[in-house]
Design an enzyme around this catalytic site. Structure first.
Site, PDB file in Angstrom:
ATOM      1  CB  CYS A   2      -0.969   0.041   1.178  1.00 17.19           C
ATOM      2  SG  CYS A   2      -2.137  -1.331   1.209  1.00 17.19           S
ATOM      3  N   GLY A   3       0.247   2.361  -0.467  1.00 22.67           N
ATOM      4  CA  GLY A   3       0.883   3.665  -0.466  1.00 22.67           C
ATOM      5  C   GLY A   3      -0.080   4.712   0.053  1.00 22.67           C
TER       6      GLY A   3
END
Length: 311
Positions: A2-3
């Protein structure tokens, strides 16, 4: 993996929609499953913006019947709004299953929201004065084009690119999260909360509702609970480090603030840039350089660091 990304402009409106798109597209490699935005525009006194979905994107492949089901769900939502005295100032369809209403004159906003959520297949994504929460499957460029985010102007926003690890690839499980029905609070999170079920049951005993089984939603509910009780955003973030177990870095936005917190181990990355006019942060520096291509100085917040900025 994830970012996450966030930015806040001090004292002015800017092209927050296109800026967030550039940052999130630069983080596409960290989460190809879905992209979400929580962006904050200029509030209109006495008016609320409601973003909702009446189906999942994957439902659109289920044949002709889904189109009639969607029409019936929209009709039911609008009937509930009318029953609660809501005046619809405008209505837009970003997609067949995702709608945006601007409403006013509601008798009881929270009660109306509860009744809308009781409709099968309907989920309010956000309901607030300034907050607009948009999330869908695909990368940032795809979602931005679909929801016309390049035209959005505001003071701040947060966003998320998701790689599904423990929950489904659907809109319900995508970030950001909003705490139902507390308006104008949103959260994005990178990490894993290990006491999620204990904390969730505690929040449910206090009357809060959860719309998914994603651990990140807990952070939104937890924050909204604290703010509703008179706790400042800074203090809520500090308390979370001791009260929430796991590995996490998360961003919280309210109607006029942006905050961040890292857990004790600080294992999840965050890079921060700050100037007199703009604060930008992301899981990787490449996202900040997507909107600030000139030479800049950044730093990595340390373990247990908490920061809050005012729009």
């Amino acid at each position: 993996m994830c970012g996450i990304a966030g930015l806040i402009h001090k004292g002015k409106n800017s092209d927050v929609g296109s800026e967030m798109t550039a940052m999130l597209q630069a983080l596409k490699h960290r989460g190809p499953d879905s992209t979400g935005y929580a962006v904050y525009g200029e509030p209109t006194e006495g008016a609320y913006v409601m973003r909702l979905k009446v189906a999942e994107a994957e439902d659109m492949h289920k044949g002709r019947s889904i189109h009639q089901i969607i029409k019936d769900r929209i009709a039911a939502v609008e009937e509930i709004m009318a029953e609660h005295g809501a005046t619809v100032h405008s209505k837009e369809n970003a997609t067949e299953y995702a709608l945006r209403y601007v409403i006013g004159d509601v008798d009881d906003l929270a009660e109306m929201a509860v009744h809308i959520e009781e409709e099968e297949g309907v989920e309010i994504l956000s309901l607030g004065n300034g907050l607009e929460l948009i999330k869908d499957l695909g990368d940032a460029a795809e979602v931005s084009t679909q929801y016309r985010l390049d035209d959005f102007k505001g003071t701040h926003g947060i966003g998320h690119t998701r790689m599904a690890t423990e929950s489904d690839v659907d809109i319900k499980s995508a970030h950001p999260y909003w705490a139902f029905p507390y308006n104008d609070v949103s959260v994005v999170h990178n990490g894993q909360i290990t006491n999620y079920w204990i904390m969730r049951r505690e929040m449910e005993r206090k009357g809060h509702r959860f719309m998914s089984n994603c651990d990140s939603e807990l952070l939104a509910v937890y924050t909204a609970h604290n703010l509703a009780g008179g706790v400042s955003l800074d203090e809520s973030l500090r308390r979370s480090i001791n009260e929430i177990d796991g590995v996490f870095t998360y961003l919280v936005a309210t109607k006029d603030q942006l905050g961040m917190a890292k857990d004790t181990m600080a294992a999840k990355p965050l890079v921060l840039y700050e100037s007199d006019d703009l604060i930008a942060m992301a899981s990787e520096e490449v996202a900040i350089r997507a909107i600030l291509p000139d030479e800049i100085d950044t730093y990595d917040p340390y373990d247990e660091e908490v920061r809050v900025w005012q729009a």
